[in-house]
Design an enzyme around this catalytic site. Sequence first.
Site, PDB file in Angstrom:
ATOM      1  N   TYR A  25      36.464  42.429  37.291  1.00 12.94           N
ATOM      2  CA  TYR A  25      36.924  43.612  38.029  1.00 12.94           C
ATOM      3  C   TYR A  25      36.390  44.882  37.378  1.00 12.94           C
ATOM      4  O   TYR A  25      35.885  45.774  38.063  1.00 12.94           O
ATOM      5  CB  TYR A  25      38.454  43.623  38.081  1.00 12.94           C
ATOM      6  CG  TYR A  25      39.038  44.838  38.751  1.00 12.94           C
ATOM      7  CD1 TYR A  25      38.924  45.030  40.127  1.00 12.94           C
ATOM      8  CD2 TYR A  25      39.701  45.814  38.006  1.00 12.94           C
ATOM      9  CE1 TYR A  25      39.453  46.151  40.743  1.00 12.94           C
ATOM     10  CE2 TYR A  25      40.233  46.934  38.618  1.00 12.94           C
ATOM     11  CZ  TYR A  25      40.110  47.096  39.985  1.00 12.94           C
ATOM     12  OH  TYR A  25      40.630  48.213  40.588  1.00 12.94           O
ATOM     13  N   GLU A  47      47.664  48.669  44.702  1.00 15.71           N
ATOM     14  CA  GLU A  47      48.199  49.506  43.624  1.00 15.71           C
ATOM     15  C   GLU A  47      49.718  49.577  43.714  1.00 15.71           C
ATOM     16  O   GLU A  47      50.409  49.542  42.693  1.00 15.71           O
ATOM     17  CB  GLU A  47      47.594  50.905  43.659  1.00 15.71           C
ATOM     18  CG  GLU A  47      46.116  50.973  43.322  1.00 15.71           C
ATOM     19  CD  GLU A  47      45.759  50.572  41.899  1.00 15.71           C
ATOM     20  OE1 GLU A  47      46.662  50.480  41.029  1.00 15.71           O
ATOM     21  OE2 GLU A  47      44.561  50.344  41.639  1.00 15.71           O
ATOM     22  N   TRP A  55      47.900  43.918  36.287  1.00 21.15           N
ATOM     23  CA  TRP A  55      46.844  43.993  37.292  1.00 21.15           C
ATOM     24  C   TRP A  55      46.213  42.616  37.489  1.00 21.15           C
ATOM     25  O   TRP A  55      45.798  42.271  38.610  1.00 21.15           O
ATOM     26  CB  TRP A  55      45.802  45.044  36.897  1.00 21.15           C
ATOM     27  CG  TRP A  55      44.810  45.280  37.965  1.00 21.15           C
ATOM     28  CD1 TRP A  55      43.473  45.078  37.876  1.00 21.15           C
ATOM     29  CD2 TRP A  55      45.046  45.751  39.306  1.00 21.15           C
ATOM     30  NE1 TRP A  55      42.867  45.388  39.078  1.00 21.15           N
ATOM     31  CE2 TRP A  55      43.814  45.793  39.971  1.00 21.15           C
ATOM     32  CE3 TRP A  55      46.185  46.123  40.003  1.00 21.15           C
ATOM     33  CZ2 TRP A  55      43.678  46.203  41.297  1.00 21.15           C
ATOM     34  CZ3 TRP A  55      46.049  46.532  41.327  1.00 21.15           C
ATOM     35  CH2 TRP A  55      44.807  46.564  41.949  1.00 21.15           C
TER      36      TRP A  55
END
Length: 191
Positions: A25, A47, A55
Amino acid sequence: MGPQNGDDGVARCPWSGGPGVMRDYHDREWGRPVSGESAYLERLTLEAFQSGLSWSTILNKREAFRELFHGFDAEAIAAFGDDDVARLMQDSRIVRNRMKIDATLVNARATVALREQQGLEAFVLSFAPADPPAWHDTAEMATTSAESVALSKALKKRGFAFVGPTTMYALMEAIGIFDPHLVGCFRRGLS
């Protein structure tokens, strides 16, 4: 902490870690501009779902989010009803948080309504900082900015939910509204 050399000798932001989903990522997506309403709605949604979680959890569930939220097509999500919410709450492939699921539906409807003005993408981009940050280490990094506070307030005024200043700052980093990579990271300046 400044950029760290990985096992491959490449200097990266220290959160990217070793080989795996987080490093992929970092290297391929974080801080790169995206385009199109569905890309913006996806990032805004993810988000919001990440709030309070790691995350990597969200990245590992991303394909299921894409499937269940119809590729983040705003009109499709805006049409979801109680049966859809119940179905989503039973699917362990995503984060099953009723408030976040409800916020996704609210935000899809607000996204459709925003089309009458400039649309979600142009709206978010209008909050880009005039003087983007250039951090050298993580101790300098912020979690909010005047722009993310203003974006949060403006989105809430237009009916969006789960769009607090910290979440909007993370969105701005993720979609490359400014280059979030540390000075010395190999990705700095490549967005």
